[in-house]
Design a protein around this motif. Structure first.
Motif, PDB file in Angstrom:
ATOM      1  N   GLY A   1      -0.367  11.868  -5.439  1.00 45.33           N
ATOM      2  CA  GLY A   1      -0.355  10.475  -5.859  1.00 45.33           C
ATOM      3  C   GLY A   1       0.865   9.756  -5.307  1.00 45.33           C
ATOM      4  O   GLY A   1       1.761  10.365  -4.718  1.00 45.33           O
ATOM      5  N   PHE A   2       0.885   8.459  -5.522  1.00 42.37           N
ATOM      6  CA  PHE A   2       2.026   7.666  -5.088  1.00 42.37           C
ATOM      7  C   PHE A   2       2.116   6.409  -5.951  1.00 42.37           C
ATOM      8  O   PHE A   2       1.141   6.003  -6.606  1.00 42.37           O
ATOM      9  N   GLN A   3       3.288   5.809  -5.956  1.00 42.63           N
ATOM     10  CA  GLN A   3       3.546   4.563  -6.697  1.00 42.63           C
ATOM     11  C   GLN A   3       4.134   3.535  -5.745  1.00 42.63           C
ATOM     12  O   GLN A   3       5.013   3.855  -4.940  1.00 42.63           O
ATOM     13  N   LEU A   4       3.611   2.316  -5.832  1.00 44.60           N
ATOM     14  CA  LEU A   4       4.133   1.230  -5.005  1.00 44.60           C
ATOM     15  C   LEU A   4       5.367   0.646  -5.676  1.00 44.60           C
ATOM     16  O   LEU A   4       5.277  -0.045  -6.693  1.00 44.60           O
ATOM     17  N   ASP A   5       6.528   0.927  -5.114  1.00 47.46           N
ATOM     18  CA  ASP A   5       7.774   0.431  -5.685  1.00 47.46           C
ATOM     19  C   ASP A   5       8.030  -1.021  -5.311  1.00 47.46           C
ATOM     20  O   ASP A   5       8.413  -1.836  -6.154  1.00 47.46           O
ATOM     21  N   ARG A   6       7.799  -1.335  -4.038  1.00 48.03           N
ATOM     22  CA  ARG A   6       8.074  -2.693  -3.586  1.00 48.03           C
ATOM     23  C   ARG A   6       7.326  -2.958  -2.286  1.00 48.03           C
ATOM     24  O   ARG A   6       7.190  -2.074  -1.447  1.00 48.03           O
ATOM     25  N   PHE A   7       6.864  -4.187  -2.180  1.00 47.49           N
ATOM     26  CA  PHE A   7       6.248  -4.607  -0.921  1.00 47.49           C
ATOM     27  C   PHE A   7       7.064  -5.749  -0.341  1.00 47.49           C
ATOM     28  O   PHE A   7       7.430  -6.689  -1.054  1.00 47.49           O
ATOM     29  N   THR A   8       7.333  -5.662   0.970  1.00 47.07           N
ATOM     30  CA  THR A   8       8.152  -6.670   1.645  1.00 47.07           C
ATOM     31  C   THR A   8       7.397  -7.209   2.850  1.00 47.07           C
ATOM     32  O   THR A   8       6.927  -6.445   3.693  1.00 47.07           O
ATOM     33  N   ALA A   9       7.293  -8.537   2.890  1.00 45.74           N
ATOM     34  CA  ALA A   9       6.641  -9.186   4.037  1.00 45.74           C
ATOM     35  C   ALA A   9       7.419 -10.440   4.397  1.00 45.74           C
ATOM     36  O   ALA A   9       7.788 -11.223   3.527  1.00 45.74           O
ATOM     37  N   THR A  10       7.687 -10.615   5.682  1.00 46.18           N
ATOM     38  CA  THR A  10       8.299 -11.846   6.191  1.00 46.18           C
ATOM     39  C   THR A  10       7.417 -12.393   7.308  1.00 46.18           C
ATOM     40  O   THR A  10       6.679 -11.640   7.954  1.00 46.18           O
ATOM     41  N   TYR A  11       7.527 -13.702   7.537  1.00 46.39           N
ATOM     42  CA  TYR A  11       6.617 -14.365   8.467  1.00 46.39           C
ATOM     43  C   TYR A  11       7.406 -15.272   9.422  1.00 46.39           C
ATOM     44  O   TYR A  11       8.472 -15.791   9.069  1.00 46.39           O
TER      45      TYR A  11
ATOM     46  N   THR B   1       2.759 -15.531  11.585  1.00 45.96           N
ATOM     47  CA  THR B   1       2.533 -14.134  11.960  1.00 45.96           C
ATOM     48  C   THR B   1       3.515 -13.237  11.215  1.00 45.96           C
ATOM     49  O   THR B   1       4.716 -13.514  11.182  1.00 45.96           O
ATOM     50  N   PRO B   2       3.042 -12.155  10.579  1.00 45.73           N
ATOM     51  CA  PRO B   2       3.957 -11.255   9.866  1.00 45.73           C
ATOM     52  C   PRO B   2       4.959 -10.605  10.809  1.00 45.73           C
ATOM     53  O   PRO B   2       4.608 -10.145  11.888  1.00 45.73           O
ATOM     54  N   ARG B   3       6.217 -10.589  10.384  1.00 45.48           N
ATOM     55  CA  ARG B   3       7.274  -9.928  11.129  1.00 45.48           C
ATOM     56  C   ARG B   3       7.593  -8.567  10.527  1.00 45.48           C
ATOM     57  O   ARG B   3       7.853  -7.606  11.241  1.00 45.48           O
ATOM     58  N   THR B   4       7.649  -8.491   9.243  1.00 46.07           N
ATOM     59  CA  THR B   4       7.793  -7.209   8.543  1.00 46.07           C
ATOM     60  C   THR B   4       6.646  -7.084   7.556  1.00 46.07           C
ATOM     61  O   THR B   4       6.215  -8.068   6.946  1.00 46.07           O
ATOM     62  N   PHE B   5       6.156  -5.859   7.417  1.00 47.45           N
ATOM     63  CA  PHE B   5       4.998  -5.610   6.555  1.00 47.45           C
ATOM     64  C   PHE B   5       5.146  -4.186   6.054  1.00 47.45           C
ATOM     65  O   PHE B   5       4.540  -3.253   6.575  1.00 47.45           O
ATOM     66  N   ASN B   6       5.985  -4.005   5.031  1.00 46.01           N
ATOM     67  CA  ASN B   6       6.384  -2.670   4.593  1.00 46.01           C
ATOM     68  C   ASN B   6       6.046  -2.442   3.129  1.00 46.01           C
ATOM     69  O   ASN B   6       6.198  -3.341   2.297  1.00 46.01           O
ATOM     70  N   ALA B   7       5.598  -1.217   2.842  1.00 42.15           N
ATOM     71  CA  ALA B   7       5.336  -0.808   1.457  1.00 42.15           C
ATOM     72  C   ALA B   7       6.224   0.393   1.151  1.00 42.15           C
ATOM     73  O   ALA B   7       6.051   1.472   1.730  1.00 42.15           O
ATOM     74  N   ASP B   8       7.189   0.204   0.268  1.00 41.59           N
ATOM     75  CA  ASP B   8       8.059   1.302  -0.167  1.00 41.59           C
ATOM     76  C   ASP B   8       7.398   2.006  -1.339  1.00 41.59           C
ATOM     77  O   ASP B   8       7.088   1.383  -2.360  1.00 41.59           O
ATOM     78  N   VAL B   9       7.180   3.319  -1.175  1.00 43.24           N
ATOM     79  CA  VAL B   9       6.444   4.077  -2.183  1.00 43.24           C
ATOM     80  C   VAL B   9       7.233   5.314  -2.582  1.00 43.24           C
ATOM     81  O   VAL B   9       8.105   5.798  -1.852  1.00 43.24           O
ATOM     82  N   THR B  10       6.902   5.812  -3.772  1.00 41.43           N
ATOM     83  CA  THR B  10       7.356   7.113  -4.241  1.00 41.43           C
ATOM     84  C   THR B  10       6.120   7.991  -4.383  1.00 41.43           C
ATOM     85  O   THR B  10       5.166   7.611  -5.066  1.00 41.43           O
ATOM     86  N   TYR B  11       6.097   9.132  -3.723  1.00 43.83           N
ATOM     87  CA  TYR B  11       4.894   9.958  -3.721  1.00 43.83           C
ATOM     88  C   TYR B  11       5.237  11.378  -4.133  1.00 43.83           C
ATOM     89  O   TYR B  11       6.385  11.814  -4.118  1.00 43.83           O
ATOM     90  N   TRP B  12       4.214  12.109  -4.528  1.00 44.04           N
ATOM     91  CA  TRP B  12       4.345  13.500  -4.940  1.00 44.04           C
ATOM     92  C   TRP B  12       3.089  14.253  -4.548  1.00 44.04           C
ATOM     93  O   TRP B  12       2.005  13.681  -4.422  1.00 44.04           O
ATOM     94  N   GLU B  13       3.233  15.539  -4.341  1.00 43.34           N
ATOM     95  CA  GLU B  13       2.117  16.404  -3.976  1.00 43.34           C
ATOM     96  C   GLU B  13       2.010  17.528  -4.983  1.00 43.34           C
ATOM     97  O   GLU B  13       2.967  18.225  -5.260  1.00 43.34           O
ATOM     98  N   GLY B  14       0.805  17.717  -5.546  1.00 47.63           N
ATOM     99  CA  GLY B  14       0.607  18.712  -6.580  1.00 47.63           C
ATOM    100  C   GLY B  14       0.887  18.136  -7.960  1.00 47.63           C
ATOM    101  O   GLY B  14       1.518  17.080  -8.110  1.00 47.63           O
TER     102      GLY B  14
END
Length: 620
Positions: A265-275, A284-297
């Motif tokens: 699973g994963f959690q969306l901590d923050r989304f960043t977009a600049t235009y 036009t998007p210049r940055t399009f980033n999703a900062d996540v915290t994820y885990w396996e098992g």
């Protein structure tokens, strides 16, 4: 037919037979392509079965099936597919009622799982295997064999040169063998000649190309049968777990077991977009980033990562792709009694891809009116990241420069009590009434900024615009066979390059003692296909051999040996197909044959003729 025509045809047939006898094994096929057979199959089931199998495993049919497979994929790209988007398929059927029955009979709404596409796929697979197996065994036999001996008349080969030397024949043959081994030829000495062969990588590339096609077919089939992919919209602060109930939409292959979903699973901590704010690329998007915290098992350690467009996150063999982005206004809805009926973010459906205007629907099934009676309420409108009132009800820029939430309200029955599933982005207003202003004629609507509150008429409740969170949509995909497809594609390119640019060729060097005490050296080459490289390579070998066996002084005075050996090598039969025997040259056909046939021809230098003399057929 005239007598002259009959004689000409007979002469050509006799020449071809004589030439085939003279070249012998030296003119055998230089490839693993199966020989063409023109005999018709015998009557009966077995004969026709053999004929059908030979046709199916021929290269022509394989190319035809590959072409049909490419054509068959065209409707799969142009027509909506059920396995990809069921809603688009239903919309297409509504818009094209005449074409729909035809397309359904032709299985065009699920091309890649249709009977006809599967038949082409399977036939191509069988054709490639049936073509590769016999060619592989034939090529293995060629690798285990030795280069064929030299033909009696080297002058008939496409590239030829000759000269005389004072070196002994044994020394010339040893030097020739050493030189050609240094040039990575396979050599074999036999009698008064050395045979050499090179270019086996051409057939290796040919076989590699066909095997790579099989690897591609198997990889694509595995990717379709065991694939699984789904989508999920996640608001900042929320998460996703890899289970069926967590997906907004999920599709899988026929052989995939949905109970085998690995835990992660994963959690969306923050989304960043600049235009981009100006110029031709504005918005036009210049940055399009999703900062996540994820885990396996189930008990896996948490890790952080950043997902970008075309830079997915890989977890447990799955890839998480970032697809889309939007805004989720955070609202607090209170009922007529002042109690909180709903609080949280609400994701909208984008209706303007450039400026991110979103259609908003907020449903509150647990609601009580002013009198305390159970009721249901809903809000519908639009969210505008940058609202300019004079520009209408659409955003003018995708960033949050002047966010506004424009809503109206309804009360009545949402239609959710019957258990029928509904889209969260659509509102069924058939059993609902819109709130009206105090005059009873104007429909109730408000435009809210962050922190504003809209109060419903007659104390029916309120909605407060608390803030804005961002959301991102992800695609979680698992498709086995991707690595195999990549390996197959690279191998196909390598094999194709080898089969196109490497030439299979044979070279013979003969050294015999002449009547004048010198040694007559003959060199000739035969290639699988016409190429200027064969005479060039033979000339280079001749120059190297002349360093070991220099021309005799007497030969220097002759017209043929005054030129450099590289100038004495010429394609005698350019344009001929090496799979067939070369046509006899004028010089050779003009020579009288003995009554005993080609087998009675004496060795070079023993019949009174001089192979090193240009008048005797040396190609200069």
């Amino acid at each position: 037919m005239s007598t002259t025509d009959t004689d000409t045809a007979a002469d050509k047939a006799a020449d071809a037979t004589a030439e085939e006898s003279e070249l012998g094994a030296a003119g055998s096929q230089l490839s693993t392509a199966p020989a063409e057979e023109i005999n018709l199959p015998s009557l009966g089931v077995l004969g026709w079965a053999r004929w059908f199998w030979r046709q199916l495993t021929s290269m022509r049919v394989a190319l035809l099936l590959l072409f049909l497979l490419s054509l068959g994929s065209i409707p799969g790209s142009l027509i909506p597919q059920t396995s990809i988007d069921q809603l688009k398929v239903e919309s297409f059927k509504d818009k094209h009622p005449t074409l729909t029955p035809v397309y359904e009979k032709l299985q065009l709404f699920h091309v890649y799982s249709s009977v006809w596409f599967s038949a082409i796929y399977i036939l191509l697979f069988i054709s490639l295997i049936g073509c590769i197996v016999p060619r592989t065994w034939q090529f293995v036999g060629q690798l285990r064999g030795r280069p064929p001996g030299a033909p009696r008349r080297l002058t008939r080969l496409p590239a030829y040169t000759t000269w005389r030397t004072d070196a002994a024949p044994e020394e010339v043959l040893r030097a020739a063998k050493r030189i050609m081994k240094g040039r990575r030829f396979r050599t074999e000495g036999s009698g008064d000649a050395v045979a050499a062969e090179k270019g086996y990588l051409r057939e290796v590339g040919n076989l590699l190309f066909h095997i790579a096609l099989i690897v591609l077919l198997v990889s694509f089939a595995a990717g379709q049968l065991w694939k699984v992919e789904g989508s999920k919209l996640v608001v900042e602060g929320d998460g996703f777990s890899n289970s069926l109930v967590s997906y907004d939409d999920i599709k899988s292959g026929q052989l995939f077991d949905r109970d085998d979903l690995p835990p992660f699973g994963f959690q969306l901590d923050r989304f960043t977009a600049t235009y981009e704010r100006s110029g031709p690329q504005m918005r036009t998007p210049r940055t399009f980033n999703a900062d996540v915290t994820y885990w396996e098992g189930a008990d896996g350690a948490e890790r952080t990562s950043r997902i970008k467009v075309n830079e997915p996150l890989e977890i447990a063999g799955y890839k998480v792709y970032l697809l889309n982005h939007g805004y989720a206004p955070v609202v607090t809805v209170r009922d007529g009694k002042g109690e909180v009926a709903y609080k949280g973010p609400v994701a909208g459906l984008p209706i303007d891809g450039a400026n991110l205007t979103e259609s908003m629907v907020i449903k509150v099934p647990d609601y009580r009116n002013k009198a305390g009676k159970k009721d249901q309420i809903a809000f519908q409108g639009q969210f505008l990241p940058t609202w300019v009132r004079s520009q209408g009800m659409f955003s003018v820029f995708p960033a949050l420069d002047n966010p506004a939430l424009v809503l109206t309200a309804y009360h009545g029955s949402l239609g959710v009590d019957g258990g029928t599933p509904q889209s969260v982005y659509q509102l069924d207003k058939s059993r609902m009434k819109q709130f009206m202003e105090s005059d009873g004629k104007t429909k109730y609507a408000r435009a809210l900024g962050v922190g504003d509150t809209m109060k419903l008429p007659n104390g029916a409740g309120s909605l407060k615009f608390d803030g804005i969170k961002e959301w991102a949509s992800f695609q979680v995909s698992h498709k086995p066979g991707t690595e195999g497809a990549l390996i197959g594609a690279v191998a196909a390119l390598v094999g194709l390059a080898a089969s196109l640019f490497i030439q299979r060729r044979r070279v013979w060097v003969r050294a015999v003692a002449g009547k004048d005490g010198t040694t007559v050296i003959e060199m000739a080459g035969l290639g699988r296909s016409e190429s200027a490289k064969l005479p060039e390579e033979l000339a280079d070998l001749a120059v190297r051999l002349q360093a070991e066996a220099p021309p005799a002084p007497e030969a220097d005075a002759s017209p043929a040996s005054e030129a450099d050996a590289s100038e004495a090598v010429a394609p005698a039969a350019s344009g001929t197909d090496p799979e067939r025997q070369p046509e006899p040259t004028p010089e050779s056909t003009s020579e009288p044959e003995s009554e005993e046939g080609p087998e009675a021809d004496p060795a070079p230098g023993t019949d009174g003729t001089d192979p090193a003399d240009p008048s005797e057929g040396a190609h200069a």
